[in-house]
Design a protein around this motif. Structure first.
Motif, PDB file in Angstrom:
ATOM      1  N   VAL A  86      48.623 -16.271   3.238  1.00 40.88           N
ATOM      2  CA  VAL A  86      48.933 -17.023   2.029  1.00 40.88           C
ATOM      3  C   VAL A  86      50.434 -16.909   1.781  1.00 40.88           C
ATOM      4  N   HIS A  87      51.058 -18.018   1.455  1.00 38.03           N
ATOM      5  CA  HIS A  87      52.487 -18.025   1.159  1.00 38.03           C
ATOM      6  C   HIS A  87      52.799 -16.970   0.105  1.00 38.03           C
ATOM      7  N   ARG A  88      53.879 -16.288   0.276  1.00 41.37           N
ATOM      8  CA  ARG A  88      54.236 -15.176  -0.624  1.00 41.37           C
ATOM      9  C   ARG A  88      54.268 -15.594  -2.093  1.00 41.37           C
ATOM     10  N   ASP A  89      54.634 -16.839  -2.387  1.00 40.20           N
ATOM     11  CA  ASP A  89      54.680 -17.310  -3.775  1.00 40.20           C
ATOM     12  C   ASP A  89      53.306 -17.694  -4.317  1.00 40.20           C
ATOM     13  N   ALA A  90      52.296 -17.701  -3.463  1.00 39.90           N
ATOM     14  CA  ALA A  90      50.949 -18.101  -3.892  1.00 39.90           C
ATOM     15  C   ALA A  90      49.978 -16.924  -3.895  1.00 39.90           C
ATOM     16  N   ARG A  91      50.479 -15.729  -3.667  1.00 40.97           N
ATOM     17  CA  ARG A  91      49.594 -14.561  -3.677  1.00 40.97           C
ATOM     18  C   ARG A  91      49.018 -14.373  -5.068  1.00 40.97           C
ATOM     19  N   GLY A  92      47.775 -13.948  -5.126  1.00 41.65           N
ATOM     20  CA  GLY A  92      47.101 -13.770  -6.407  1.00 41.65           C
ATOM     21  C   GLY A  92      46.500 -15.055  -6.948  1.00 41.65           C
ATOM     22  N   SER A  93      46.620 -16.136  -6.199  1.00 40.53           N
ATOM     23  CA  SER A  93      46.124 -17.441  -6.657  1.00 40.53           C
ATOM     24  C   SER A  93      44.703 -17.728  -6.176  1.00 40.53           C
ATOM     25  N   ARG A  94      44.111 -16.791  -5.456  1.00 39.79           N
ATOM     26  CA  ARG A  94      42.759 -16.917  -4.915  1.00 39.79           C
ATOM     27  C   ARG A  94      42.668 -17.913  -3.752  1.00 39.79           C
ATOM     28  N   LEU A  95      43.794 -18.260  -3.163  1.00 35.82           N
ATOM     29  CA  LEU A  95      43.753 -19.152  -2.000  1.00 35.82           C
ATOM     30  C   LEU A  95      43.058 -18.490  -0.823  1.00 35.82           C
ATOM     31  N   GLY A  96      43.261 -17.189  -0.638  1.00 35.28           N
ATOM     32  CA  GLY A  96      42.562 -16.481   0.436  1.00 35.28           C
ATOM     33  C   GLY A  96      41.057 -16.577   0.263  1.00 35.28           C
ATOM     34  N   THR A  97      40.607 -16.449  -0.975  1.00 35.48           N
ATOM     35  CA  THR A  97      39.180 -16.582  -1.272  1.00 35.48           C
ATOM     36  C   THR A  97      38.695 -17.991  -0.951  1.00 35.48           C
ATOM     37  N   ARG A  98      39.468 -18.979  -1.326  1.00 35.16           N
ATOM     38  CA  ARG A  98      39.080 -20.367  -1.040  1.00 35.16           C
ATOM     39  C   ARG A  98      39.032 -20.632   0.468  1.00 35.16           C
ATOM     40  N   LEU A  99      39.986 -20.082   1.185  1.00 28.52           N
ATOM     41  CA  LEU A  99      40.007 -20.270   2.635  1.00 28.52           C
ATOM     42  C   LEU A  99      38.802 -19.610   3.298  1.00 28.52           C
ATOM     43  N   TYR A 100      38.492 -18.366   2.900  1.00 26.20           N
ATOM     44  CA  TYR A 100      37.330 -17.699   3.484  1.00 26.20           C
ATOM     45  C   TYR A 100      36.022 -18.379   3.072  1.00 26.20           C
ATOM     46  N   ALA A 101      35.962 -18.911   1.873  1.00 32.09           N
ATOM     47  CA  ALA A 101      34.751 -19.618   1.432  1.00 32.09           C
ATOM     48  C   ALA A 101      34.482 -20.842   2.294  1.00 32.09           C
ATOM     49  N   ALA A 102      35.499 -21.388   2.916  1.00 29.51           N
ATOM     50  CA  ALA A 102      35.325 -22.514   3.830  1.00 29.51           C
ATOM     51  C   ALA A 102      35.172 -22.061   5.282  1.00 29.51           C
ATOM     52  N   LEU A 103      35.893 -21.015   5.667  1.00 25.50           N
ATOM     53  CA  LEU A 103      35.890 -20.574   7.065  1.00 25.50           C
ATOM     54  C   LEU A 103      34.585 -19.902   7.475  1.00 25.50           C
ATOM     55  N   LEU A 104      34.107 -18.963   6.675  1.00 31.27           N
ATOM     56  CA  LEU A 104      32.945 -18.170   7.085  1.00 31.27           C
ATOM     57  C   LEU A 104      31.676 -19.001   7.267  1.00 31.27           C
ATOM     58  N   PRO A 105      31.380 -19.974   6.393  1.00 35.74           N
ATOM     59  CA  PRO A 105      30.205 -20.819   6.657  1.00 35.74           C
ATOM     60  C   PRO A 105      30.312 -21.605   7.970  1.00 35.74           C
ATOM     61  N   ARG A 106      31.504 -21.976   8.351  1.00 38.88           N
ATOM     62  CA  ARG A 106      31.680 -22.669   9.635  1.00 38.88           C
ATOM     63  C   ARG A 106      31.311 -21.763  10.802  1.00 38.88           C
ATOM     64  N   LEU A 107      31.712 -20.506  10.693  1.00 33.63           N
ATOM     65  CA  LEU A 107      31.384 -19.573  11.770  1.00 33.63           C
ATOM     66  C   LEU A 107      29.871 -19.381  11.870  1.00 33.63           C
ATOM     67  N   PHE A 157      37.621  -4.307  10.079  1.00 36.84           N
ATOM     68  CA  PHE A 157      36.625  -4.754   9.109  1.00 36.84           C
ATOM     69  C   PHE A 157      35.684  -5.729   9.803  1.00 36.84           C
ATOM     70  N   GLN A 158      34.397  -5.562   9.556  1.00 37.13           N
ATOM     71  CA  GLN A 158      33.373  -6.347  10.251  1.00 37.13           C
ATOM     72  C   GLN A 158      32.424  -6.988   9.259  1.00 37.13           C
ATOM     73  N   LEU A 159      32.080  -8.222   9.563  1.00 41.68           N
ATOM     74  CA  LEU A 159      31.077  -8.966   8.795  1.00 41.68           C
ATOM     75  C   LEU A 159      30.036  -9.493   9.769  1.00 41.68           C
ATOM     76  N   MET A 160      28.777  -9.126   9.535  1.00 43.80           N
ATOM     77  CA  MET A 160      27.701  -9.692  10.332  1.00 43.80           C
ATOM     78  C   MET A 160      27.374 -11.054   9.739  1.00 43.80           C
ATOM     79  N   LEU A 161      27.545 -12.079  10.549  1.00 41.14           N
ATOM     80  CA  LEU A 161      27.369 -13.438  10.055  1.00 41.14           C
ATOM     81  C   LEU A 161      25.895 -13.790   9.960  1.00 41.14           C
TER      82      LEU A 161
END
Length: 161
Positions: A86-107, A157-161
């Motif tokens: 996440v861009h340094r100026d956007a940290r704390g904006s929950r963008l990482g959460t939004r990205l993982y919410a889209a990435l993990l279901p694809r996996l 860190f591990q996540l069982m999909l």
């Protein structure tokens, strides 16, 4: 309120992806890269077929996430290593959460079995992000990175999909 869009990366996004990553390479521990990578170096990742997403805020790429093969040996074919930046100026904006919410279901939809994230420690924000998505610390490699005159531990860190 800003409009956030998480979508597949395009070749046109690679300059912004490279700029975010360049800052991390030069100033942070989130990657063990120490040199900037040109935008063209991201083309192979774009073409692999593995998930590669960007988060756009008001039309500007402010973060990205991707999955990569964990190792090049055939028995690892159901495992992916995930990365979020996440861009340094956007940290704390929950963008990482939004990205993982889209990435993990694809996996999961691809039939993958395990997601791994390797996190330079300490990094409370990244650890919290991953734990909030179900990742668990399964081990720590001690002092495996040498960056900015500091030896760095890496948590697995591990996540069982």
């Amino acid at each position: 309120m800003s409009e956030v869009l998480v979508r597949d990366v395009t070749e046109a996004d690679l300059e912004e992806v490279a700029a975010i990553y360049a800052y991390e390479s030069a100033h942070a521990y989130s990657t063990f890269e120490t040199e900037q990578r040109p935008a063209a170096s991201w083309l192979p990742k774009l073409r692999t077929g593995d998930a590669f997403l960007v988060a756009e805020v008001d039309g500007v790429v402010r973060g990205f996430a991707y999955a990569s093969p964990f190792r090049d040996r055939p028995a690892y074919h159901l495992t992916r290593e995930t990365s979020v930046y996440v861009h340094r100026d956007a940290r704390g904006s929950r963008l990482g959460t939004r990205l993982y919410a889209a990435l993990l279901p694809r996996l999961r939809a691809q039939g993958l079995h395990t997601a791994l994230a390797l996190i330079a420690l300490p990094n409370d924000g990244s650890v919290r992000l991953h734990e909030n998505h179900g990742f668990e610390l399964t081990g720590t490699m001690r002092e495996v990175g040498d960056k900015h005159d500091r030896m760095i531990d890496v948590g697995i860190f591990q996540l069982m999909l």
